[in-house]
Design a protein around this motif. Structure first.
Motif, PDB file in Angstrom:
ATOM      1  N   HIS A  48      -4.715   7.963  -5.947  1.00 13.66           N
ATOM      2  CA  HIS A  48      -4.063   7.133  -4.938  1.00 13.66           C
ATOM      3  C   HIS A  48      -2.603   6.820  -5.256  1.00 13.66           C
ATOM      4  O   HIS A  48      -1.763   6.741  -4.366  1.00 13.66           O
ATOM      5  CB  HIS A  48      -4.850   5.841  -4.730  1.00 13.66           C
ATOM      6  CG  HIS A  48      -6.215   6.095  -4.206  1.00 13.66           C
ATOM      7  ND1 HIS A  48      -6.463   6.317  -2.878  1.00 13.66           N
ATOM      8  CD2 HIS A  48      -7.404   6.221  -4.831  1.00 13.66           C
ATOM      9  CE1 HIS A  48      -7.758   6.553  -2.699  1.00 13.66           C
ATOM     10  NE2 HIS A  48      -8.356   6.498  -3.880  1.00 13.66           N
ATOM     11  N   LYS A  64      -3.740  13.987  -0.966  1.00 13.89           N
ATOM     12  CA  LYS A  64      -3.533  12.547  -0.818  1.00 13.89           C
ATOM     13  C   LYS A  64      -2.099  12.272  -0.350  1.00 13.89           C
ATOM     14  O   LYS A  64      -1.873  11.491   0.569  1.00 13.89           O
ATOM     15  CB  LYS A  64      -3.804  11.852  -2.150  1.00 13.89           C
ATOM     16  CG  LYS A  64      -3.462  10.367  -2.176  1.00 13.89           C
ATOM     17  CD  LYS A  64      -4.336   9.547  -1.235  1.00 13.89           C
ATOM     18  CE  LYS A  64      -3.782   8.131  -1.058  1.00 13.89           C
ATOM     19  NZ  LYS A  64      -4.504   7.390  -0.025  1.00 13.89           N
ATOM     20  N   GLU A 112       1.950   1.619  -3.664  1.00 13.25           N
ATOM     21  CA  GLU A 112       0.971   1.741  -4.744  1.00 13.25           C
ATOM     22  C   GLU A 112      -0.151   2.731  -4.485  1.00 13.25           C
ATOM     23  O   GLU A 112      -0.739   3.240  -5.433  1.00 13.25           O
ATOM     24  CB  GLU A 112       0.335   0.362  -5.026  1.00 13.25           C
ATOM     25  CG  GLU A 112       1.315  -0.664  -5.558  1.00 13.25           C
ATOM     26  CD  GLU A 112       0.615  -1.764  -6.333  1.00 13.25           C
ATOM     27  OE1 GLU A 112      -0.470  -2.174  -5.894  1.00 13.25           O
ATOM     28  OE2 GLU A 112       1.160  -2.194  -7.371  1.00 13.25           O
ATOM     29  N   ASP A 113      -0.447   2.979  -3.236  1.00 12.47           N
ATOM     30  CA  ASP A 113      -1.705   3.667  -2.947  1.00 12.47           C
ATOM     31  C   ASP A 113      -1.589   4.886  -2.060  1.00 12.47           C
ATOM     32  O   ASP A 113      -2.575   5.318  -1.467  1.00 12.47           O
ATOM     33  CB  ASP A 113      -2.686   2.677  -2.300  1.00 12.47           C
ATOM     34  CG  ASP A 113      -3.283   1.738  -3.326  1.00 12.47           C
ATOM     35  OD1 ASP A 113      -3.910   2.259  -4.252  1.00 12.47           O
ATOM     36  OD2 ASP A 113      -3.086   0.523  -3.225  1.00 12.47           O
ATOM     37  N   GLU A 114      -0.387   5.446  -1.947  1.00 11.00           N
ATOM     38  CA  GLU A 114      -0.275   6.601  -1.049  1.00 11.00           C
ATOM     39  C   GLU A 114       0.314   7.817  -1.755  1.00 11.00           C
ATOM     40  O   GLU A 114       0.769   8.756  -1.113  1.00 11.00           O
ATOM     41  CB  GLU A 114       0.513   6.190   0.203  1.00 11.00           C
ATOM     42  CG  GLU A 114      -0.173   5.031   0.939  1.00 11.00           C
ATOM     43  CD  GLU A 114       0.407   4.705   2.307  1.00 11.00           C
ATOM     44  OE1 GLU A 114       1.465   5.244   2.656  1.00 11.00           O
ATOM     45  OE2 GLU A 114      -0.224   3.902   3.029  1.00 11.00           O
ATOM     46  N   CYS A 115       0.287   7.809  -3.080  1.00 17.14           N
ATOM     47  CA  CYS A 115       0.682   8.996  -3.862  1.00 17.14           C
ATOM     48  C   CYS A 115       1.991   9.626  -3.364  1.00 17.14           C
ATOM     49  O   CYS A 115       2.102  10.833  -3.250  1.00 17.14           O
ATOM     50  CB  CYS A 115      -0.449  10.024  -3.845  1.00 17.14           C
ATOM     51  SG  CYS A 115      -0.267  11.278  -5.138  1.00 17.14           S
ATOM     52  N   HIS A 153       0.838  -1.204   0.000  1.00 20.59           N
ATOM     53  CA  HIS A 153       0.000   0.000   0.000  1.00 20.59           C
ATOM     54  C   HIS A 153       0.870   1.251   0.000  1.00 20.59           C
ATOM     55  O   HIS A 153       0.586   2.221  -0.718  1.00 20.59           O
ATOM     56  CB  HIS A 153      -0.900  -0.020   1.249  1.00 20.59           C
ATOM     57  CG  HIS A 153      -2.011   0.982   1.227  1.00 20.59           C
ATOM     58  ND1 HIS A 153      -1.864   2.269   1.701  1.00 20.59           N
ATOM     59  CD2 HIS A 153      -3.294   0.894   0.788  1.00 20.59           C
ATOM     60  CE1 HIS A 153      -3.017   2.922   1.565  1.00 20.59           C
ATOM     61  NE2 HIS A 153      -3.892   2.116   1.010  1.00 20.59           N
ATOM     62  N   ILE A 154       1.948   1.252   0.783  1.00 21.67           N
ATOM     63  CA  ILE A 154       2.802   2.449   0.856  1.00 21.67           C
ATOM     64  C   ILE A 154       3.445   2.749  -0.502  1.00 21.67           C
ATOM     65  O   ILE A 154       3.811   3.881  -0.775  1.00 21.67           O
ATOM     66  CB  ILE A 154       3.912   2.306   1.926  1.00 21.67           C
ATOM     67  CG1 ILE A 154       4.789   1.070   1.677  1.00 21.67           C
ATOM     68  CG2 ILE A 154       3.313   2.253   3.323  1.00 21.67           C
ATOM     69  CD1 ILE A 154       6.023   1.016   2.568  1.00 21.67           C
TER      70      ILE A 154
END
Lengths: 344, 344, 344, 344
Positions: free
Chosen positions: C130, B229, A88-91, A85-86
């Motif tokens: 994201h 974000k 791929e998904d935290e911009c 997540h850090i």
């Protein structure tokens, strides 16, 4: 039929009640209220860690980015799964909060192995001052693909980190779901397994918006406080964060919710299996990655089901299998699941 | 007798009810819910700005730092009062979010004058590439000392900014209190007065934790979204932020609360004046900076009053005047104020 | 027998002479001197780009990091080879200068393919706000493994970038060596091939310490100037940077040096091939990656040869092949090469 | 008649010769060459600090920004004069390198007093986590206005820093000029006076482009190395930096140059005084801030003199006094000075 995410369901009634109960009279802000004090003690008990430093923030990305920034230096690299997540998904939040540290991706597609992690670590810092220096190891538990590291697997990863004297962060956005899956204690899944800091999620499991960050070594406390304030994540009315988290921990609400979510997921997975679905990952908590025929998805969407397709568009000529992600939270009813299953 | 801050009182019951009402069924996260859509329209109406870009965050520091980062470059300097919240109370958040921009302090102790602002701007960017470049002008309305810029004063400041082609940000943590004090519209106090972006506060005026950021030119929208974000300020369950802000705006709750807070403050100020207090700043909204004899403070604290002393410790030999800050929110009762006044 | 790097040899005498000639009288600093003005014109002629913005810095990392920071945003990701210098050898300088942008590594081990680049680009920015947003494409020419992209290959890469509207940066630390290898013009290998900005190296090819950064669209000029100053890379006595680069460009010294270096490398490679060396990459400019028997390395090192082993320690039981990197600069003599060859 | 800056004159011939002498054969890069090793020892002797960590960079801004970043945290503030070079002339480089730390300006216009510094320090960190935390104290010696702190004044400032446990950095861009003015040793003006780190300038006193950074406590060494590389300030061909600095230190060239520069300045100042100039600051090293009648400036500029007017344009109706800055370096001849004096 909402399987889009465990953040799309309602807040658990007990959490809402706690907000109402907290709403009486005056309370000092910025963490100086009585509920926050109680919450710190409660979390220390839950984790059997009387010295731990405990903080609250409102988003999982804040918990992760602030924890990693506190554990790293800007000239280091953080080791994590290539689907973390850090990453791929935290911009770029970890890069931002750390002041420009790098993420080194361990190729795995889901769970890192000790061997893969060691290889990645060994490959860095071979160039002296020229390359990035080795920094923290970041592990997601539950993983982003719905898997759960066994305690043995966790310990194997942290042992590699310890070998290189690197701190370990656990992204526990779904901490309770993992604990329930492993039937272990919070301590066993964290400091007893070699973890230095935990993002302890509440939002995905019935809270409105609250996550705890826990450092088992309190030496990080003041730096974290300053980084949290500088990052604009120190709330003035902290009692409403503390109240959520307290209600979440009381009377095992967190574990009950996780059991329901995992149970719903297991039920759905079993039925999907019987219906001929192919699993992309083994579902071990409350997320399922499975392929269904295109026509099944189409029927479900037409009937109002909500979930994400994975790696493939729905459109296409034939009726091949199309991957999808299904997430169950505590609030999904068996009726909803059965209704969905009837469609596909 | 709580005058410590307008963030120490309870959340207004209507806001709590709105959270409960929002808590039904499923809603997509990250701003894709229906309430967020309604809220965007509502705020555009309130500001008479149908094109405006509207965002929610949970803290005032996030609103300010993200807005300023969007309006500035890291090699620029932001012009603000020498007692601005962004300078004194955000632990370098503007410097962090902007990537290292500077703040140039306009000496004023409270309200900037157009002349002082022009002087500060002219003194920068006289050294070509060597010094910082001129960046946004940041104005707090209500100020950190409880003053309110008149519309004329606001327009004079923004005219100076426009002369140098600099964008203007308004820190409206107490936007409603200022509007009520000026008896003007939201548009008059923002874009009609030359303001480009507003931090529109809810938390200090009855909400649980929500602030809007409004850009009147929507060209900034996507950059702001990415910065929010990346800063970990995008909530997953945005419906609960939107619900707060919607309830706040409905049936003039925001203005009613501000009127109550300002009224409480005016009542307290008048009584303090009669009691011989000396005012450090002219109280124009819901904050009072006044000096009282040391013994009066002592009696108040002994009886449980809560507020901050200003610039001076309570301890001391004689009975000289000691400055203090008193903040009234909407929830303070006349009884509390009278009880406090009876003590001093 | 120094093959460690093309930065370990002496400065070319013409460059030193130019420093002496520049050392008369007074000259304004920070780029306002006459030599800098001449240099700008000269580089514009060399690149057939009369509008280009031209800057000097003293290190290749500065050239790359500043150019990429100017072309990117902190919430973006830069696409580059998985062995790019900007990834492996700059201690997070691109992340630092960009304010925390990410690098997305295109798996290739040497030269990116258009297909590989497209796949990497397509995989990013699929998650809206994201994930990181797509940013510049960074190409090294000569590559870090001694290969050279053909003009067709370059154009294929920049065509992919153009498809996604992404700017292209060329790390030309060995720009002259690549030009000589391709027998093309500077324009053909840069803007005519779709490149937006170039790091044009001098240090590795006979200069003391100077690199140019060239933007073919001058709109980036002022931002780059500010970023350079903020990064502490604006020299006060710029005439000594300009003098180096001018002497480098005069009378084709840069191309002569590159021809010598490439020629030395080709000679060494041919002899190594005859001696049974195995090549890890095809040597196309002035770097050779080749494996030799362990005993050969040992003899060379014992006799004082200097070069880097690659991916393997010298110690070991048998006499297997051990990879090494050999770099030739303009100053290596055939005698040195022959002396080395006699040893292995 | 060049008084624009001590970076506009030529490089001292000894420095150039040293570059030529260094230009033989091969040398490992990145600080691993023999001259760099000798230089480290030499500087340790000069400073009587056998444990000191010694580094070279090419610009004064790099020296300052990297040293301060190493001594600070991004949530801190650096205390410095309100006319400090790090504040006025580095385009936010300290903010950039520190990751967003703040500068707190001590009002003084030239030299900080111990009292002024203490007041500034005491005013910060009174708000717990909300405001910036106290960080390093930064002192310029020679100051930006041509003054020199006496050893007593220096010790008084560092004593205040020590009281609050804050590290002290000395911006010694004109270190030699100050030493000559004080007739003291390098140790007396640095660690013996309580200084923790020094930017030791060479560029303004006869070198081509080299500055040393010295930490008296070597614990900072590795972090500085990484920050220098990450900042792109690690040169590959370090021998040419080391050779400059070695020649600068040999046979007291640095002190001789400084004596000449200070002597030239004293001579010019005395003659200006006799000509009726008014001094804005007391000239104590090699910089003079003085006012002359407008017509005198005009005659000088018409005759080709080069220097900066200060705080005022030349244009104007009458013949009032207009301030200017005159900087003398080692290379200015008495003839030039006399020629200039004859004009005004």
């Amino acid at each position: 039929m909402y399987f889009a995410s465990d953040n799309s369901g309602p807040v658990h009634p007990h959490i809402l009640q706690a907000l109402t109960q907290a709403n009486t009279g005056y309370a000092l802000g910025y963490g100086a209220d009585a509920q926050m004090e109680t919450l710190r003690d409660t979390l220390r008990e839950v984790f059997e860690a009387p010295e731990a430093a405990v903080f609250l923030v409102a988003t999982g990305t804040a918990a992760n980015a602030l924890a990693l920034a506190t554990l790293s230096q800007p000239y280091q690299t953080v080791f994590c799964s290539d689907v973390a997540h850090i990453h791929e998904d935290e911009c770029n939040a970890p890069e931002f909060y750390s002041g420009g540290a790098k993420l080194t991706l361990v190729p795995c597609g889901d769970k890192m192995t000790a061997q893969g992690l060691r290889k990645a670590i060994e490959a860095e810092e071979t160039r002296g001052v020229h390359g990035p220096q080795r920094g923290p190891v970041a592990i997601s538990q539950v993983t982003e693909r719905g898997s759960v590291y066994s305690l043995e697997e966790l310990r194997a990863l942290t042992a590699v980190a310890a070998e290189f004297d690197l701190p370990v962060h656990l992204d526990g956005a779904r901490f309770a779901n993992a604990m329930v899956a492993l039937d272990c204690t919070a301590a066993e899944m964290s400091w007893k397994a070699g973890v230095d800091a935990v993002s302890f999620g509440g939002t995905k499991n019935g809270c409105m918006g609250v996550e705890a960050v826990i450092f088992f070594d309190p030496k990080h406390a003041w730096e974290f406080e300053l980084r949290r304030k500088r990052g604009a994540h120190l709330f003035s009315k902290t009692r409403y964060l503390a109240a959520q988290m307290l209600a979440y921990l009381q009377q095992d609400l967190w574990l009950d919710n996780a059991r329901k979510a995992n149970g719903n997921s297991a039920y759905l997975a079993e039925r999907l299996r019987q219906a001929g679905a192919e699993f992309l990952h083994r579902p071990e908590a409350n997320m399922i990655f499975a392929s269904l025929p295109r026509a099944s998805h189409q029927r479900a969407f037409d009937a109002g089901a909500s979930y994400h397709l994975w790696d493939a568009p729905l459109q296409g000529p034939g009726d091949e299998m199309v991957g999808a992600r299904f997430v169950c939270d505590w609030s999904i009813s068996r009726e909803q699941i059965d209704q969905f299953l009837a469609l596909i």
